[in-house]
Design an enzyme around this catalytic site. Structure first.
Site, short mmCIF file in Angstrom:
data_model
loop_
_atom_site.label_atom_id
_atom_site.label_comp_id
_atom_site.label_asym_id
_atom_site.label_seq_id
_atom_site.Cartn_x
_atom_site.Cartn_y
_atom_site.Cartn_z
CB SER A 100 51.84 49.65 25.52
OG SER A 100 51.71 49.66 26.92
CG ASP A 238 49.30 51.54 29.42
OD1 ASP A 238 48.11 51.40 29.78
OD2 ASP A 238 49.97 50.60 28.97
CG ASP A 240 47.51 48.89 25.92
OD1 ASP A 240 48.27 49.52 26.67
OD2 ASP A 240 47.58 47.66 25.78
CG ASP A 242 48.27 46.85 29.26
OD1 ASP A 242 48.77 48.00 29.33
OD2 ASP A 242 48.85 45.90 28.69
#
Length: 476
Positions: A100, A238, A240, A242
């Site tokens: 992340s 960020d 990834d 999400d």
């Protein structure tokens, strides 16, 4: 001692502690305790972010899947919500290799059931199965499965079907690409909706964009980019994708919970589920029938959304202070169905916020000001071992210590210990300390009546916490 631990969303830790046998063992434990008991698809979907360590970890996860008789499907590099959406479509389990927003020397695994994220009970089951029968063979170093290229396109189509093709007509948007796994799809979507898109900052090295505790260099960079006055907004995510990051026309980063509030209103939500770190003004200004507060972490928000549905809520959403938005129920948008996606997503709040600005024929800065949500600031102390942050929070739970600690800034009126220590001060201010679930950090969130007051209060809070922790005697 290994750094690996389950946090607010998945397993995280140092790359050196995760690569190889540990990632195999955790993945195998997930497959044996959760996926094999699913009774549905024998496929397991595997995705990853753009960190250098992610491909080899993904290959190890695929090897663990094959070893227990599952079919590993390589979805390649894609946003975590895109992988979750594909897992729901196939009624299959999934594993996302991502750290992340945390630095590149760390990475992690996010585990998904066919219906969405694993629960805290599932985490306990994985830990219980961790050392139960996993035989580690020669570990692969590259994926040997056939790639699945359709998952990303289906994620894009999800939004193309419900937003009109000209919803962002003439909007001037900067896409800060950095190393986000969504850096290309953001540009494709926004351009397709009529926006004029300028691409900046593409990086071959991983950039740890935290959408909640902003690095000083990111704040300065974004402010300088927007200083020309040529753009209406800047967007990024960020690692990834999400969690969204959106900056307004003045170069100020919009708080994640404000993005969530705008999106919830855009969708016509009647029930909203948020962690305790979201702004305390939400209940006062939101206009929602129900607001549920939870501990920090998407599994807790998911559980809260399920609770809201059981009590009869029609449109249920959740969002976090980091901006990650969870859609807990199907929604009709522009006469078309947007299916539920109960996991953090960055694209929906980005699109809904920009669409709201266009529909209102205003600027993003004016829209945010009109909401009157108060001012918040957050930051963190890095490299704080759990025993030290835990010792400090333990002290702060004591009323006498708390009053003395806070004497330089005000009087404590109330305390909430649901997740860390959240203190209500006089003057409609709050200070909230909690240990991060993803990294050895002490996080601090504050609210005040002005941006400068909030910044001053968060700086004082972290300095005072650091000074207190430096005096703690920690036994080995």
């Amino acid at each position: 001692m290994s750094s690996l631990k389950f946090g607010t969303s998945g397993l995280r830790g140092l790359v050196t502690d995760l690569v190889g046998r540990p990632s195999y063992a955790y993945a195998s434990a997930f497959f044996r305790s959760i996926a094999m008991a699913n009774g549905g698809s024998r496929a397991v979907l595997i995705g990853r972010d753009l960190r250098d360590s992610s491909p080899v970890i993904a290959a190890t996860v695929a090897g663990a899947a094959t070893a227990v008789g599952l079919t590993a499907v390589d979805c390649g590099t894609l946003p975590t919500p895109a992988l979750a959406l594909e897992a729901m479509r196939r009624e299959a389990c999934a594993v996302m290799v991502t750290g992340s927003h945390i630095p590149e020397d760390r990475n992690g695994l996010k585990f998904y059931r066919p219906e969405g994220e694993i629960t805290k009970a599932d985490e306990a089951a994985i830990l219980a199965a961790l050392n139960d029968g996993a035989i580690v063979p020669q570990l692969p170093t590259a994926m040997s499965t056939s790639p699945e290229s359709g998952a990303l396109e289906r994620y894009l189509q999800r939004y193309r079907e419900v937003f009109s093709s000209d919803v962002l007509r003439d909007a001037r948007i900067v896409v800060y690409q950095q190393s986000s796994v969504a850096r290309d799809l953001m540009a494709d979507l926004l351009t397709g909706f009529g926006a004029s898109v300028t691409l900046i900052g593409r990086s071959d090295n991983f950039v740890p964009i935290d959408t909640e505790a902003h690095r000083a260099e990111d704040v300065t960079f974004i402010r300088n980019v927007m200083a020309s006055g040529d753009f209406d907004a800047l967007v990024t995510t960020d690692g990834d994708a999400d969690r969204p990051l959106v900056a307004d026309d003045a170069g100020r980063i919009v708080r994640g919970d404000v993005l969530g509030l705008i999106t919830a209103r855009y969708l016509g939500a009647d029930a909203v589920v948020v962690p305790v770190t979201a702004g305390s003004a939400l209940e006062r200004i939101g206009g929602f029938r129900q607001v549920i507060r939870t501990k920090v972490g998407s599994p807790f928000v998911v559980a809260g959304m399920e609770q809201a549905e059981r009590t009869g809520a029609r449109v249920v959403v959740g969002f976090e202070a980091n901006g990650g938005f969870l859609l807990g129920s199907n929604v009709t948008l522009n006469g078309k169905l947007l299916p539920a996606l109960p996991t953090r997503d960055a694209m929906l709040p980005i699109l809904a916020t920009l669409a709201t600005v266009q529909t209102a024929d205003t600027s993003l800065s004016h829209l945010v000001a009109s909401i009157n949500s108060g001012e918040m600031a957050s930051d963190r102390l890095p490299n704080i071992p759990p025993e030290r942050s835990g010792g400090f929070l333990g002290q702060l739970a004591d009323g006498k210590f708390r009053a003395e600690f806070l004497r330089p800034v005000g009087s404590p009126l109330a305390v909430d210990e649901q997740d860390g220590i959240k203190i209500t001060l006089d003057g409609e201010r709050t200070i909230h300390f909690r240990a991060s679930g993803n990294a050895p950090e002490l996080r601090c969130y504050v609210e005040a009546n002005s941006a400068q007051a909030a910044e001053n209060l968060v700086r004082w809070s972290l300095a005072a916490a650091s000074a207190t922790m430096s005096k703690l005697k920690i036994s080995n």
